[in-house]
Design a protein around this motif. Structure first.
Motif, PDB file in Angstrom:
ATOM      1  N   UNK A  63     -59.080  -1.911  69.999  1.00 30.11           N
ATOM      2  CA  UNK A  63     -59.850  -1.947  68.766  1.00 30.11           C
ATOM      3  C   UNK A  63     -61.095  -2.798  68.983  1.00 30.11           C
ATOM      4  N   UNK A  64     -62.265  -2.253  68.623  1.00 30.10           N
ATOM      5  CA  UNK A  64     -63.529  -2.956  68.831  1.00 30.10           C
ATOM      6  C   UNK A  64     -64.254  -3.043  67.488  1.00 30.10           C
ATOM      7  N   UNK A  65     -64.358  -4.237  66.863  1.00 33.28           N
ATOM      8  CA  UNK A  65     -65.197  -4.373  65.658  1.00 33.28           C
ATOM      9  C   UNK A  65     -66.674  -4.295  66.048  1.00 33.28           C
ATOM     10  N   UNK A  66     -67.465  -3.657  65.167  1.00 35.56           N
ATOM     11  CA  UNK A  66     -68.889  -3.492  65.477  1.00 35.56           C
ATOM     12  C   UNK A  66     -69.680  -3.483  64.184  1.00 35.56           C
ATOM     13  N   UNK A  75     -76.489  -0.990  64.473  1.00 33.18           N
ATOM     14  CA  UNK A  75     -76.915  -1.285  65.841  1.00 33.18           C
ATOM     15  C   UNK A  75     -77.680  -0.098  66.401  1.00 33.18           C
ATOM     16  N   UNK A  76     -78.685  -0.366  67.226  1.00 35.39           N
ATOM     17  CA  UNK A  76     -79.507   0.749  67.726  1.00 35.39           C
ATOM     18  C   UNK A  76     -78.767   1.596  68.745  1.00 35.39           C
ATOM     19  N   UNK A  77     -79.276   2.797  68.941  1.00 37.37           N
ATOM     20  CA  UNK A  77     -78.724   3.693  69.953  1.00 37.37           C
ATOM     21  C   UNK A  77     -78.812   3.015  71.313  1.00 37.37           C
ATOM     22  N   UNK A  78     -77.748   3.130  72.098  1.00 33.24           N
ATOM     23  CA  UNK A  78     -77.712   2.524  73.422  1.00 33.24           C
ATOM     24  C   UNK A  78     -76.985   1.207  73.467  1.00 33.24           C
ATOM     25  N   UNK A  79     -76.585   0.678  72.289  1.00 32.03           N
ATOM     26  CA  UNK A  79     -75.838  -0.578  72.263  1.00 32.03           C
ATOM     27  C   UNK A  79     -74.498  -0.394  72.956  1.00 32.03           C
ATOM     28  N   UNK A  80     -74.160  -1.332  73.844  1.00 29.45           N
ATOM     29  CA  UNK A  80     -72.872  -1.264  74.553  1.00 29.45           C
ATOM     30  C   UNK A  80     -71.749  -1.680  73.623  1.00 29.45           C
ATOM     31  N   UNK A  81     -70.734  -0.826  73.566  1.00 30.48           N
ATOM     32  CA  UNK A  81     -69.566  -1.124  72.730  1.00 30.48           C
ATOM     33  C   UNK A  81     -68.504  -1.833  73.563  1.00 30.48           C
ATOM     34  N   UNK A 123     -73.437   3.388  72.092  1.00 34.66           N
ATOM     35  CA  UNK A 123     -73.685   4.140  70.864  1.00 34.66           C
ATOM     36  C   UNK A 123     -74.658   5.279  71.140  1.00 34.66           C
ATOM     37  N   UNK A 124     -74.347   6.420  70.547  1.00 32.99           N
ATOM     38  CA  UNK A 124     -75.224   7.584  70.645  1.00 32.99           C
ATOM     39  C   UNK A 124     -75.967   7.843  69.344  1.00 32.99           C
ATOM     40  N   UNK A 125     -75.608   7.095  68.287  1.00 35.75           N
ATOM     41  CA  UNK A 125     -76.257   7.272  66.997  1.00 35.75           C
ATOM     42  C   UNK A 125     -76.124   5.966  66.223  1.00 35.75           C
ATOM     43  N   UNK A 126     -77.024   5.770  65.297  1.00 34.88           N
ATOM     44  CA  UNK A 126     -76.963   4.584  64.444  1.00 34.88           C
ATOM     45  C   UNK A 126     -75.916   4.825  63.369  1.00 34.88           C
ATOM     46  N   UNK A 127     -75.000   3.906  63.220  1.00 30.76           N
ATOM     47  CA  UNK A 127     -73.913   4.043  62.256  1.00 30.76           C
ATOM     48  C   UNK A 127     -74.214   3.183  61.039  1.00 30.76           C
ATOM     49  N   UNK A 128     -74.236   3.835  59.895  1.00 29.45           N
ATOM     50  CA  UNK A 128     -74.528   3.144  58.634  1.00 29.45           C
ATOM     51  C   UNK A 128     -73.250   3.030  57.832  1.00 29.45           C
ATOM     52  N   UNK A 129     -72.857   1.810  57.541  1.00 28.14           N
ATOM     53  CA  UNK A 129     -71.597   1.575  56.842  1.00 28.14           C
ATOM     54  C   UNK A 129     -71.586   2.241  55.471  1.00 28.14           C
ATOM     55  N   UNK A 130     -72.734   2.164  54.759  1.00 31.43           N
ATOM     56  CA  UNK A 130     -72.756   2.635  53.378  1.00 31.43           C
ATOM     57  C   UNK A 130     -72.770   4.151  53.269  1.00 31.43           C
ATOM     58  N   UNK A 165     -55.457   7.726  83.610  1.00 28.74           N
ATOM     59  CA  UNK A 165     -54.963   6.902  82.501  1.00 28.74           C
ATOM     60  C   UNK A 165     -55.904   7.114  81.320  1.00 28.74           C
ATOM     61  N   UNK A 166     -55.339   7.057  80.139  1.00 27.98           N
ATOM     62  CA  UNK A 166     -56.117   7.236  78.919  1.00 27.98           C
ATOM     63  C   UNK A 166     -56.205   5.938  78.157  1.00 27.98           C
ATOM     64  N   UNK A 167     -57.352   5.741  77.502  1.00 25.81           N
ATOM     65  CA  UNK A 167     -57.535   4.602  76.594  1.00 25.81           C
ATOM     66  C   UNK A 167     -58.206   5.113  75.328  1.00 25.81           C
ATOM     67  N   UNK A 168     -57.556   4.914  74.205  1.00 30.97           N
ATOM     68  CA  UNK A 168     -58.149   5.270  72.917  1.00 30.97           C
ATOM     69  C   UNK A 168     -58.884   4.047  72.373  1.00 30.97           C
ATOM     70  N   UNK A 169     -60.193   4.195  72.223  1.00 37.17           N
ATOM     71  CA  UNK A 169     -61.031   3.103  71.714  1.00 37.17           C
ATOM     72  C   UNK A 169     -61.286   3.361  70.221  1.00 37.17           C
ATOM     73  N   UNK A 170     -60.827   2.445  69.378  1.00 39.69           N
ATOM     74  CA  UNK A 170     -61.079   2.508  67.945  1.00 39.69           C
ATOM     75  C   UNK A 170     -62.237   1.566  67.622  1.00 39.69           C
ATOM     76  N   UNK A 171     -63.319   2.118  67.107  1.00 37.11           N
ATOM     77  CA  UNK A 171     -64.487   1.326  66.733  1.00 37.11           C
ATOM     78  C   UNK A 171     -64.458   1.110  65.221  1.00 37.11           C
ATOM     79  N   UNK A 172     -64.307  -0.137  64.808  1.00 36.63           N
ATOM     80  CA  UNK A 172     -64.235  -0.494  63.391  1.00 36.63           C
ATOM     81  C   UNK A 172     -65.630  -0.923  62.950  1.00 36.63           C
ATOM     82  N   UNK A 173     -66.246  -0.136  62.051  1.00 37.44           N
ATOM     83  CA  UNK A 173     -67.607  -0.425  61.586  1.00 37.44           C
ATOM     84  C   UNK A 173     -67.544  -1.493  60.501  1.00 37.44           C
TER      85      UNK A 173
END
Length: 1417
Positions: free
Chosen positions: A947-950, A954-960, A998-1005, A1026-1034
């Protein structure tokens, strides 16, 4: 298929037994039973038939057996039954339709046996559901694809049954925009293809989940199966740009050449997805005068895809509000997409939007007389008081657009003769017509003074409420024409003449002279005398001189006296008579009627009560004996043109309202009038005067309250009444002035409707609200208009809170979930979880699995149908929260993949009652390999997720995150995203480093899904994975400022409003969440301490203990601020928005008039002509409108009727000759009454001293000012303001140079600016001189004292406008840190001081305490 029955008989001879023994033969070998075949799935133990064989016709000792795994036979009875269930579909496909049954009968004593081989056709039973091959299914189609495009043919369905049970029909359950057609590939194999039949729009829906149903054709027990096809919509460049704001408006002050930039307009590419990035350019379209231009940029805003253009006023461009475009300057703007920043060629993707520039009025127009400045008019003499000068319509206009700037006062600045004329109305807003009224009709009598023929009147038109006080003037030249307005009058104080003559006198004897004169001029004033009556023949009269002579002899014995009437007739036909008072006067009408408008003092038509009296005892005195108002609002005055006529006038300033009329009269006054002559004895007559009060539209509709609120649900039905607004109108006419209609004026007018007659506000349409998309608060402004002319109106605000209703289906965040587990995962391990949401606030979601949807495939991608050796149906469990756990130890050799349909249901659903959504879940079972990559914690084999809070934006290209395998035996050579796991294409993965960006700007609202997921596969050189499921919490950030529901607020508040009465409400919203979206309100500006703005709810009311006073300040201009994140420790993390708020106080009649005369003592001589003005009373009332119109009256002290007071002008006149009257002082109680409801009045005593002419021996005397007295006047009054009226000519003394005296009127006025703080008292001497040059024997000494006004601000002691440094040690509390001292040169009560901190103390760290001395700590 026709069953095949083959029977083979085998006869066996036992060794040693001769063939002559008897025969063993079949009686029933059961072949007939199976003639039509045998259905599959017959239960075990089912009795099919009974074998029978005989030996020599005897069945005894015959036994039976069956050679088959499928059947059992009772060896003794021969009963054949099912040994196991036959499943047709599990039989070898080469012999699927038949089974071989061999039955045998033995006769043991003879060792004989016979056999029968039966080939049985197995009949199909519809016991297999259709199956879909190659799942999961996903397809894509471009939104630009035309209808009829076949975009997917990968759906393949099979059925292992036979015949009609295997004939499938494919159909689409939810194919709103698609059509499914099928193709038969084989006897039990069908292909489904999807075709586009309706346009799709990426901007509306980015994907669809199409459910395909495969159903067999069984007539008795049809079976079916569904599968989901995820159809992804590809974006195309097909949508024009969109503006961030639907309604675009800016504000600018007219004629403003300083402010150049008004604000920003933002637009973006209307497409989504990959096509979102086209730049947008902004242009102005149809600018009426080309006043504006755009300063635009091709760089999008930070964290946004919007392109911004700054709207700029062109250099030299000026917006004049009074030009043709009025208050609003409108034009269009266009947003056009270009191909790229380097290729700025415009595409055909363009959209226009309207821009409205609100032009704020300034005071840039001078009030003007439209048809002036010179007016010439001719009018007859002797017009009655309050008559309008005919043919003179004075049109005035101020072109400014607001009442603040275009309210004008019209007044008579000067005239040839003072106080002869007045102008009405005296106040005009915008444009209006004024009329000149006659106030002193005595100055219009040519018979009295021929010089009255010419009048020159100068009018002043001046702005009322501005600081500039722009003005203009006009001159009216009035010429009077003579009319026959005077009847002949006989000399002396009586019209009764008495002569004595001896009876012996001869005919022709001179009896006497009765001569009449006429004040008219020319032929109209030439008088002819004649006789009338029964005795007229006894005398003769000279028509010119009035000489009476005997015409017949007299006889005393027969007649001792007789009377004759002398009639005097002028050249215009008017006549009067001299006779004995034996005839009562009479009115020309039994009843008089007239009409008056509310709040007017002019009767329509002017009402003249005409009487006649055949005697000559004139004039007639008129009085109202009943029906008058308590304050004697009506009065009758004699017309100067005829002593027999009386004119009804209105003495109440401001006129009457309907509430003044007596009950039951329906808006009428019924006056009973008495006319009495002055004969001896006096005789009288009565008449009735009926005055009808005409309703005028002088009252606007009034909403009470001004603010309404309502609470409804999202699902409120169309037509539901949510509030009833009520406005009342104090006018009377129910058809016009009182009739009110209601209309929606602004706000969310599309959401509501209002009944124009009842004011019932209702919902416009069912399901018209979506609080998730539009918010929960809606605002609408309602206007109530009456039907009068001009129309008056009031507005009210309605705030509607919409409560959430459970009316929306839940939705999964992903249409497809893919999980991987290794085959040795322990029982009870978490596989993963599905997540769903529901926009309804009270949603209660429950997750389940559709049990009929579970399918499995083996490692070779072949569907698994058997639950042995691995029961895939029971392998996993999903709890009600959506978490999936293992229930068995995995067996990858049997099952490598399990697919199921997850169902989420809202248990609190209201409408519709069942609300569900589905998503496909695929679980892949992998092999355990020590060579597989292992990711660092918190990833684990049993829980392969991170789980990754974010924060948003954030602009496109930001490393998660960068996924780094650890403990790896083999090197990871490649990373990839599992197809379908990044449903929004939100991420980019570096295949070499494992860095997820990031490939797009994510807007919470702007998104419902606040949690995104992506599955990353790491592959080694040994081909292990091996698999890893990454959950990005906006996470939300404070990136949105508060937004008010209105761009400005204006409230009208009655000045008598007190705390805690609310009069306004401001509402703002903030798109952010939590504290970032929590708002607090504050008020800024001078006078804000007088009001209380609730910081949480936004309601406005007067502050506790505050009394509002319109007369002190009528308008307050504030900024109301909404600030978010109230718990922030620093303002840097807060955002705020300011909008203007205006509070305008409306008047109540809370002030009584105040007399402004400097003295109430006046002296006159007994020989003053009747009609002369003694003094003019003046009074002021700071209230506005009718509340400030002052009228005057004599309450007591005038019982003898010596004086008359003009109710409008305040001019006190002598009503009759005072010659011979006692020399004494008359104390009159005079009142000044305003026109409010109820009226307020002030009473004052006025002393008039009548002096004998013998006192002065012919010398002039100073009667005013009084010796030794001091007279007050206000400081800073404009130069030339009258101070004292002195019936003298000369002025002297120490300070005489600072004052002037009018040689004719005696008015003393200032020559210079009078400042009390510079000099408070001035010493003067008054002299008087008459035509002989004589002066008074003793000059009069008096003083003028200035009264204080609040014209000086407080001044801090030693203040040099520089900051005062104050050093405060830390940890100090409740300690004095500095003392400030200020002074005010004004005097009490204008020098009272209060101290407060105006800015810089937002945190509330400091306080001011007022000391006992005039200082502050």
């Amino acid at each position: 298929m026709k069953p095949l029955i083959s029977v083979a008989l085998l006869l066996v001879a036992a060794a040693g037994i001769p063939s002559c023994l008897g025969q063993l033969v079949w009686v029933n070998d059961c072949s007939a039973t199976f003639k039509l075949g045998l259905q599959e799935n017959v239960p075990v133990g089912t009795r099919l038939c009974t074998l029978a064989a005989t030996y020599n016709n005897n069945s005894a000792r015959v036994t039976y057996e069956a050679v088959s795994d499928n059947f059992n036979v009772n060896t003794t009875t021969g009963v054949l039954s099912m040994a196991r269930i036959i499943d047709r579909e599990t039989i070898d496909p080469a012999s699927r339709d038949t089974v071989l049954l061999t039955v045998r009968a033995r006769y043991n004593p003879a060792s004989l046996s016979i056999e029968a081989a039966i080939t049985i056709t197995i009949l199909d039973v519809n016991d297999n559901q259709p199956q879909f091959e190659g799942q999961p299914y996903s397809a894509s189609v471009s939104e630009a694809a035309p209808n009829g495009t076949v975009f997917y043919s990968g759906i393949v369905a099979t059925d292992s049954d036979a015949g009609t049970n295997a004939e499938l029909t494919l159909s689409c359950i939810n194919c709103a925009k698609f059509h499914l057609f099928q193709t038969r590939l084989a006897a039990n194999r069908y292909q489904g293809s999807l075709m586009l039949v309706e346009p799709v729009d990426y901007e509306q829906d980015t994907y669809y989940i199409v459910t395909v149903l495969a159903k067999d054709s069984s007539a008795t027990n049809p079976l079916n199966r569904t599968v989901n096809v995820i159809v992804t919509i590809g974006d195309a460049q097909d949508t024009p740009p969109v503006f961030r704001d639907r309604y675009i408006s800016f504000t600018i002050t007219e004629n403003n050449t300083v402010v150049s930039a008004l604000g920003y307009v933002e637009a973006r590419d209307g497409d989504g997805g990959d096509n979102l990035g086209r730049p947008v350019v902004l242009d102005i379209v149809n600018d009426p005068i080309g006043a504006f231009l755009f300063r635009a940029t091709l760089d999008p805003l930070l964290s946004s895809v919007y392109y911004r253009g700054e709207l700029v006023l062109k250099p030299g461009a000026v917006l004049d509000r009074e030009a043709w475009y009025g208050n609003f300057y409108s034009f269009n703007i266009s947003a056009t997409e270009i191909y790229s920043k380097s290729n700025t060629t415009k595409t055909d993707a363009v959209r226009q939007n309207a821009v409205e520039i609100i032009v704020i009025d300034i005071n840039d127009n001078i009030p003007a007389f439209v048809d002036g400045p010179i007016f010439n008019v001719t009018t007859p003499e002797n017009l009655a008081n309050l008559s309008v000068i005919g043919g003179l319509d004075i049109l005035v206009r101020d072109a400014d657009g607001t009442s603040r700037y275009n309210t004008m006062n019209v007044s008579v600045q000067s005239s040839t003769y003072a106080n002869v004329f007045a102008i009405t109305p005296s106040t005009v807003v915008g444009q209006g017509t004024c009329n000149l009224l006659v106030m002193d009709s005595t100055k219009l009598e040519l018979a009295r003074v021929p010089a009255y023929r010419e009048h020159e009147v100068v009018l002043l038109l001046q702005e009322a409420g501005t600081t500039e006080k722009f003005s203009s003037s006009a001159t009216i030249y009035i010429r009077l024409t003579d009319i026959n307005d005077n009847a002949p009058t006989f000399g002396g104080n009586s019209s009764f003449f008495q002569f004595s003559v001896l009876e012996i006198r001869p005919v022709g004897w001179l009896v006497g002279h009765v001569r009449a004169t006429d004040r008219d001029s020319g032929l109209l004033g030439e008088v002819t005398h004649s006789l009338s009556g029964s005795n007229a023949d006894k005398l003769s009269i000279n028509a010119t001189t009035g000489q009476l002579n005997l015409a017949k002899p007299l006889n005393y014995d027969i007649e001792k006296e007789f009377s004759v009437t002398v009639v005097a007739t002028d050249g215009g036909g008017l006549s009067s008579a001299a006779d004995y008072n034996d005839k009562a006067p009479y009115f020309s009408q039994d009843r008089y009627t007239a009409t008056i408008n509310e709040q007017s003092t002019i009767l329509i038509p002017p009402l003249v009560l005409k009487t006649n009296d055949t005697d000559t005892t004139v004039p007639i005195k008129f009085s109202i004996i009943s029906g008058n108002t308590p304050d004697n609002g009506f009065r009758i005055v004699n017309q100067n043109s005829s002593l027999l006529n009386g004119e009804l006038i209105i003495t109440r300033s401001g006129g009457f309202n309907f509430t003044d009329t007596p009950s039951g009269t329906f808006g009428r006054f019924i006056l009973h009038v008495l006319a009495q002559d002055e004969g001896d004895p006096p005789l009288n007559a009565t008449t009735i005067v009926e005055i009808s009060l005409r309703d005028i539209n002088n009252n606007p509709p009034i909403f009470n309250p001004k603010n309404y609120s309502a609470v409804i649900k999202e699902t409120t039905a169309e037509g539901t009444i949510i509030a009833t607004l009520t406005a009342t109108d104090a006018d009377i006419d129910a058809e016009t002035n009182k009739r009110i209609t209601y209309q929606l004026q602004s706000g969310s007018v599309e959401k509501f409707t209002i009944n124009s007659l009842t004011g019932e506000l209702s919902v416009a349409r069912t399901n018209n609200f979506d609080i998730n998309r539009e918010g929960s608060l809606f605002y609408v402004q309602v206007v109530a208009r009456d039907n009068g002319a001009p129309t008056q109106s009031d507005v009210a605000s309605v705030y509607v809170t919409v409560l959430d209703a459970n009316n929306k289906n839940p939705f999964f965040f992903q249409p497809l979930y893919i999980f991987q587990i290794v085959e040795d995962t322990p029982i009870g391990s978490l596989v993963g979880f599905v997540n769903a949401s529901d926009q309804d606030s009270n949603a209660r979601l429950e997750f389940t699995v559709n049990p009929t949807s579970i399918t499995a495939m083996n490692p070779f991608s072949i569907p698994v149908t058997s639950r042995a050796p691995f029961d895939y149906l029971a392998a996993f469990q999903m709890n009600s929260s959506g978490f999936i756990t293992t229930q068995l130890v995995m067996n990858r050799d049997a099952v490598a993949q399990v697919q199921m349909v997850a169902v989420v249901r809202d248990l609190n659903a209201e409408l519709p009652p069942i609300q569900t959504a589905t998503s496909t879940v695929v679980i892949q079972i992998t092999q355990r390999s020590s060579r597989s990559p292992v990711f660092s914690a918190p990833w684990s084999v049993s829980s392969p997720q991170i789980l990754v809070p974010m924060p948003e934006g954030l602009p496109v290209g930001t490393t998660i995150i960068t996924l780094r395998p650890v403990h790896q035996r083999e090197k990871v050579t490649n990373f990839r995203v599992i197809p379908g796991s990044d449903s929004e294409s939100a991420f980019t993965l570096d295949s070499r480093t494992g860095t997820l960006t990031l490939n797009k700007v994510l807007d919470y609202e702007n998104r419902i899904n606040k949690r995104l997921s992506v599955i990353v596969e790491a592959r080694t050189s040994a081909n292990t994975t091996a698999l890893c499921t990454v959950y990005v919490i906006i996470e939300d950030i404070n990136d949105n400022p508060p937004v008010f529901l209105s761009s400005s607020y204006a409230f009208l508040v009655s000045e008598d409003t007190r705390y805690p009465q609310e009069f306004g409400l401001v509402v703002a919203t903030d798109a952010d969440s939590g504290d970032y979206g929590t708002l607090r309100y504050s008020l800024r500006g001078t006078g804000s301490e007088l009001f209380f703005l609730d910081p949480v709810f936004g309601t406005i009311r007067p502050a506790p203990g505050v009394t509002l006073d319109r007369e002190a300040k009528s308008q307050f201009d504030f900024l109301v601020r909404a600030t978010d994140n109230p718990t922030a420790s620093t303002a840097a993390t807060q955002r705020y928005t300011d909008v203007p708020l205006t509070v305008t106080l409306t008047d109540v009649n809370d002030n009584a008039p105040t007399f402004t005369n400097p003295t109430f003592e006046v002296s006159i001589f007994e020989n003053i002509p009747a009609g002369s003005v003694i003094i003019t009373l003046t009074a002021s009332d700071p209230d506005s409108g009718v509340n400030g119109i002052v009228g005057f009256a004599i309450r007591s002290g005038n019982e003898l009727g010596y004086f008359g007071l003009n109710p409008t002008t305040g001019a006190l006149r002598v009503s009759t000759s005072l010659l011979g009257k006692p020399s004494r002082s008359y104390v009159l109680s005079v009142t000044a009454t305003d026109g409010g409801t109820p009226p307020q009045s002030t009473e004052h005593r006025l002393t008039v001293t009548v002096r004998s002419v013998s006192e002065t021996r012919g010398n002039p005397v100073v009667t005013y000012p009084i010796e030794g007295r001091s007279y007050a006047t206000v400081e800073e009054a404009p130069i030339g303001t009258p101070i004292l009226q002195n019936m003298t000519f000369l002025l002297g003394g120490t300070d005489a140079s600072k004052f002037a005296i009018n040689a004719s009127t005696g008015w003393i006025s200032s020559r210079v600016r009078l400042d009390r703080e510079a000099q408070a008292t001035y010493q003067l001497v008054a002299f008087v001189r008459d035509g002989s040059g004589l002066e008074t024997l003793a000059p009069v000494l008096f003083a003028i004292s200035l009264t204080d006004i609040n014209d000086n601000p407080p001044v801090f002691a030693g203040c040099n406008l520089q900051p005062v440094p104050v050093v405060v040690p830390e940890n100090v509390y409740n300690r004095e840190i500095n003392t400030f001292t200020a002074c005010d040169p004004d005097i009490s009560p204008n020098n009272g001081l209060t101290y407060r901190i105006t800015c810089g103390n937002e945190a509330g760290y400091f306080a001011v305490a007022v000391a006992a001395t005039p200082s502050a700590q």
